[in-house]
Write a protein that holds these residues in place. Structure first.
Motif, PDB file in Angstrom:
ATOM      1  N   PRO B 153     -86.807  29.026  -1.799  1.00 17.93           N
ATOM      2  CA  PRO B 153     -86.049  29.433  -0.604  1.00 17.93           C
ATOM      3  C   PRO B 153     -86.500  28.745   0.680  1.00 17.93           C
ATOM      4  CG  PRO B 153     -86.458  31.341  -1.984  1.00 17.93           C
ATOM      5  CD  PRO B 153     -87.209  30.205  -2.608  1.00 17.93           C
ATOM      6  N   ASP B 154     -87.828  28.609   0.883  1.00 17.75           N
ATOM      7  CA  ASP B 154     -88.310  27.974   2.109  1.00 17.75           C
ATOM      8  C   ASP B 154     -87.872  26.523   2.214  1.00 17.75           C
ATOM      9  OD1 ASP B 154     -89.895  29.356   4.154  1.00 17.75           O
ATOM     10  OD2 ASP B 154     -91.005  30.114   2.413  1.00 17.75           O
ATOM     11  N   GLN B 155     -87.857  25.830   1.075  1.00 18.25           N
ATOM     12  CA  GLN B 155     -87.426  24.428   1.082  1.00 18.25           C
ATOM     13  C   GLN B 155     -85.945  24.339   1.422  1.00 18.25           C
ATOM     14  OE1 GLN B 155     -88.600  22.727  -2.723  1.00 18.25           O
ATOM     15  NE2 GLN B 155     -90.660  23.552  -2.450  1.00 18.25           N
ATOM     16  N   LEU B 156     -85.147  25.308   0.915  1.00 16.76           N
ATOM     17  CA  LEU B 156     -83.710  25.292   1.206  1.00 16.76           C
ATOM     18  C   LEU B 156     -83.468  25.481   2.702  1.00 16.76           C
ATOM     19  CD1 LEU B 156     -82.403  27.324  -1.874  1.00 16.76           C
ATOM     20  CD2 LEU B 156     -82.140  24.876  -1.462  1.00 16.76           C
ATOM     21  N   ARG B 177     -71.413  23.880  10.960  1.00 19.58           N
ATOM     22  CA  ARG B 177     -71.474  25.122  10.159  1.00 19.58           C
ATOM     23  C   ARG B 177     -72.280  24.829   8.888  1.00 19.58           C
ATOM     24  NH1 ARG B 177     -65.762  25.234   8.955  1.00 19.58           N
ATOM     25  NH2 ARG B 177     -66.236  23.058   9.392  1.00 19.58           N
ATOM     26  N   ILE B 178     -73.201  25.730   8.593  1.00 23.14           N
ATOM     27  CA  ILE B 178     -74.094  25.545   7.453  1.00 23.14           C
ATOM     28  C   ILE B 178     -73.695  26.474   6.313  1.00 23.14           C
ATOM     29  CG2 ILE B 178     -76.502  25.432   6.722  1.00 23.14           C
ATOM     30  CD1 ILE B 178     -75.995  23.745   9.174  1.00 23.14           C
ATOM     31  N   GLY B 179     -73.530  25.932   5.106  1.00 23.88           N
ATOM     32  CA  GLY B 179     -73.244  26.741   3.920  1.00 23.88           C
ATOM     33  C   GLY B 179     -74.340  26.552   2.888  1.00 23.88           C
ATOM     34  N   LEU B 180     -74.601  27.605   2.111  1.00 23.06           N
ATOM     35  CA  LEU B 180     -75.581  27.538   1.014  1.00 23.06           C
ATOM     36  C   LEU B 180     -74.805  27.621  -0.295  1.00 23.06           C
ATOM     37  CD1 LEU B 180     -78.570  27.479   0.175  1.00 23.06           C
ATOM     38  CD2 LEU B 180     -78.616  29.969   0.424  1.00 23.06           C
ATOM     39  N   ASP B 192     -82.001  35.643  -7.678  1.00 23.06           N
ATOM     40  CA  ASP B 192     -82.861  36.151  -6.596  1.00 23.06           C
ATOM     41  C   ASP B 192     -83.211  35.069  -5.578  1.00 23.06           C
ATOM     42  OD1 ASP B 192     -82.712  38.426  -8.043  1.00 23.06           O
ATOM     43  OD2 ASP B 192     -84.763  38.342  -8.851  1.00 23.06           O
ATOM     44  N   ASP B 193     -83.583  33.863  -6.078  1.00 22.25           N
ATOM     45  CA  ASP B 193     -84.022  32.796  -5.181  1.00 22.25           C
ATOM     46  C   ASP B 193     -82.950  32.442  -4.155  1.00 22.25           C
ATOM     47  OD1 ASP B 193     -86.578  32.456  -6.036  1.00 22.25           O
ATOM     48  OD2 ASP B 193     -86.344  30.343  -6.623  1.00 22.25           O
ATOM     49  N   ILE B 194     -81.707  32.362  -4.608  1.00 17.00           N
ATOM     50  CA  ILE B 194     -80.641  31.907  -3.710  1.00 17.00           C
ATOM     51  C   ILE B 194     -80.322  33.002  -2.677  1.00 17.00           C
ATOM     52  CG2 ILE B 194     -78.583  32.700  -4.996  1.00 17.00           C
ATOM     53  CD1 ILE B 194     -78.988  29.154  -3.620  1.00 17.00           C
ATOM     54  N   ARG B 195     -80.455  34.245  -3.091  1.00 17.73           N
ATOM     55  CA  ARG B 195     -80.210  35.344  -2.135  1.00 17.73           C
ATOM     56  C   ARG B 195     -81.341  35.449  -1.126  1.00 17.73           C
ATOM     57  NH1 ARG B 195     -78.564  38.140  -6.706  1.00 17.73           N
ATOM     58  NH2 ARG B 195     -80.327  39.581  -6.557  1.00 17.73           N
ATOM     59  N   GLU B 196     -82.563  35.192  -1.597  1.00 14.38           N
ATOM     60  CA  GLU B 196     -83.709  35.177  -0.677  1.00 14.38           C
ATOM     61  C   GLU B 196     -83.553  34.027   0.317  1.00 14.38           C
ATOM     62  OE1 GLU B 196     -86.032  36.936   0.279  1.00 14.38           O
ATOM     63  OE2 GLU B 196     -87.575  35.634   1.152  1.00 14.38           O
ATOM     64  N   LEU B 201     -82.426  32.070   5.691  1.00 17.86           N
ATOM     65  CA  LEU B 201     -81.559  31.186   6.477  1.00 17.86           C
ATOM     66  C   LEU B 201     -80.959  31.957   7.653  1.00 17.86           C
ATOM     67  CD1 LEU B 201     -80.612  28.282   6.464  1.00 17.86           C
ATOM     68  CD2 LEU B 201     -78.679  28.936   5.037  1.00 17.86           C
ATOM     69  N   ARG B 202     -80.566  33.213   7.412  1.00 16.00           N
ATOM     70  CA  ARG B 202     -79.999  34.027   8.504  1.00 16.00           C
ATOM     71  C   ARG B 202     -81.094  34.396   9.502  1.00 16.00           C
ATOM     72  NH1 ARG B 202     -74.916  34.749   7.818  1.00 16.00           N
ATOM     73  NH2 ARG B 202     -73.911  35.063   5.782  1.00 16.00           N
ATOM     74  N   LEU B 203     -82.287  34.728   8.981  1.00  9.05           N
ATOM     75  CA  LEU B 203     -83.407  35.116   9.835  1.00  9.05           C
ATOM     76  C   LEU B 203     -83.831  33.956  10.736  1.00  9.05           C
ATOM     77  CD1 LEU B 203     -85.721  37.206  10.473  1.00  9.05           C
ATOM     78  CD2 LEU B 203     -87.039  36.064   8.665  1.00  9.05           C
TER      79      LEU B 203
END
Lengths: 371, 371
Positions: B153-156, B177-180, B192-196, B201-203
């Protein structure tokens, strides 16, 4: 092929249900007079529509229910609601009344309801959803495209077994070539899990006489490098949606290009028969019918937005699988693999390697990736 | 834009090097008379080719070396071999002589050599390779497409920061605009990883004033739903190669369709200007230049099979980035994020949650996913 074949239809599932569904049944019934159907849905509504569809009428019996699963339903909601047209359509397969179920309803809901009633095949870790992708030579079978959000090496081997049997049954291939989707074709590429999956695939594939081609890259799918491409549900779902988007973009660019000048429009008019050919080849409804593999019963998922022709094609997929030895072949291969696997996993456990099967995750999470 | 700009060119890298490379330099030099070049390669060979290329000749100085990195070289081999045209081309950036390096050499080798000399930016976990994907409105920035085989997640989040700055610099967007990339657009979808990653990303995005659109699906890339699409190197590499394959397939089907009959061929002839338009829009060399983001220096990777026009476009990407505030903006954002991150990771660690940074893996494995 369809002699004595009875198919269970979720008449109320899909963006254009029940109209497009019944018209699809009528198309298939017209071309396959032997086939029989159980239509699950609202008697009054279906009777009214069938009035104009003689072939469907003659081949069908209606099982009345007014309950339906909305297209935006959550898997968990659908699972709690028995007696819906979707639930009953799958029950007909479970009870052995019908050889396969075809529905254009919500994918996640359908997968959850199907899994709840039919359960995963003996010896299989997880079911998978498969897609047929057009290639220059025909089609490539890609799985998993969204039944799971991740898959361990053992599950990927399961997918290979199901994909091989599927390619044999649907495309009449004697010995389909199996590829494992990776970021490069060399054996050293990719992360540990994918390399372990290839090791297992070669080990087990040898036992099953499987034609394991090796790693393939994304562009190999459309090139038809292998007949089956195995991948996890996360990667598979994203890859195929990305490819669909790219194909649609090219089509849009083409349309713009052919309307950019009067001369171009004249040219497009002259070439229209050829362009219709192109449209037909790219039309998803011509390779319609994602199949849920790995359950104790055949469930065909038609595109939610399918038209009559698309639904008829989805029925055809179900009919071909039902009249093939697909289910038996998968069951046999899983049985033949059981001892080899137990052995390999024991060895792996002893040497502290991978190879352990993961427990089934919450069924309600299944199919969430599928579109 | 190119006033006082000096670019370092690996003249010997690429399937058609050095011929296509020098012709590409000549094209760019002709359109940008202010630009200057350092050409790394075999003096005798380059002098001979430059004889016919006045614009390139006037704008270039040659740094002689006979050593090259073969197109099939392993990253580990390339890293051990100093003094190659690739090595020296990157060294010119490291020494501050050139503002950016452009090479059409082997991707894995280039990434490894670039990382070894330039190192990862302060505060960044891993570099990434980015691609510009055509959309109806323009382009979509997709990263990582292969610098890493998996990403936490941190790398993303890092990729989002770099992708945003890249989209601002290259396409002049004020607030991209940023999309994941995920298997569905709802927040509950995926593993879990992608939701984290979305949570982080929002934080962090809030701190940086980033326009975080949310999850996007594969088809959103070509639709241009967001300006930047963030994904891990495994999924990104496979998704884009799958899409390229699908686009090529449609083009092949179109060609067949337009040669299927004399009438169709006549139509294709009339429509040829429109069809050339289409070809140009789909031509990879028009969106050429994958960029290595996250190193202390700009390195542009041109397609290995690029022609002169494609290489000129890759040079243009390097020139635009070099004359923009891209590097500074990424550095600033990483700095602004440092405290927020340390805090968040401490909290996460305390509550036993995710958020820890992973150590850098072996540099020799980098870029292995890239084509």
């Amino acid at each position: 092929m369809t002699k004595g074949l009875k198919l269970s239809i979720d008449a109320m599932g899909g963006d254009h249900a029940p109209d497009a569904i019944l018209k699809g049944v009528d198309l298939f019934a017209h071309e396959n007079p032997d086939a029989r159907f159980i239509l699950h849905g609202d008697q009054a509504v279906l009777d009214h529509l069938l009035a104009g569809l003689p072939d469907a009428t003659n081949a069908s019996e209606i099982r009345h229910t007014t309950d339906i699963v909305p297209m935006d339903a959550k898997p968990s909601q659908a699972m709690r609601k028995r007696g819906t047209s979707m639930w009953n359509a799958i029950a007909s397969v479970k009870d052995g009344e019908a050889a396969a179920c075809v529905s254009a309803g919500n994918t996640g809901a359908l997968m959850a309801v199907a899994h709840l009633q039919l359960r995963t095949m003996e010896g299989l870790h997880r079911p998978a959803i498969t897609a047929s992708w057009p290639t220059p030579k025909g089609h490539c079978v890609v799985l998993d495209i969204g039944a799971n959000v991740d898959s361990d090496p053992d599950q990927l081997v399961d997918f290979a077994i199901m994909g091989e049997a599927f390619a044999k049954a649907l495309f009449g291939l004697e010995r389909p070539r199996i590829g494992l989707l990776n970021v490069g074709s060399e054996e050293v590429k990719g992360h540990d899990d994918i390399r372990e999956a290839m090791r297992l695939l070669r080990l087990y594939g040898a036992t099953l006489g499987m034609d394991v081609h090796g790693f393939v890259e994304g562009n190999d799918i459309s090139m038809g490098t292998t007949d089956v491409v195995v991948t996890d549900g996360f990667t598979g779902n994203i890859a195929l949606k990305t490819a669909e988007g790219a194909a649609r973009l090219v089509a849009a660019f083409l349309k713009e290009a052919l309307t950019s000048s009067p001369l171009a429009m004249a040219g497009a008019f002259l070439a229209s028969s050829g362009l219709r050919q192109l449209k037909a080849r790219m039309d998803p409804s011509n390779s319609n019918g994602g199949v849920f593999l790995g359950l104790n019963g055949l469930v065909i998922k038609s595109h939610g937005g399918t038209d009559a022709r698309g639904f008829a094609n989805a029925i055809a997929v179900g009919a071909r699988l039902a009249s093939s030895s697909y289910m038996q072949e998968v069951a046999d291969n899983l049985l033949r693999l059981r001892d080899v696997r137990t052995q390999a996993q024991a060895t792996a456990a002893a040497t502290g390697g991978a190879g352990e099967a993961t427990p089934e995750s919450d069924v309600a999470s299944m199919g969430q990736a599928a579109q």
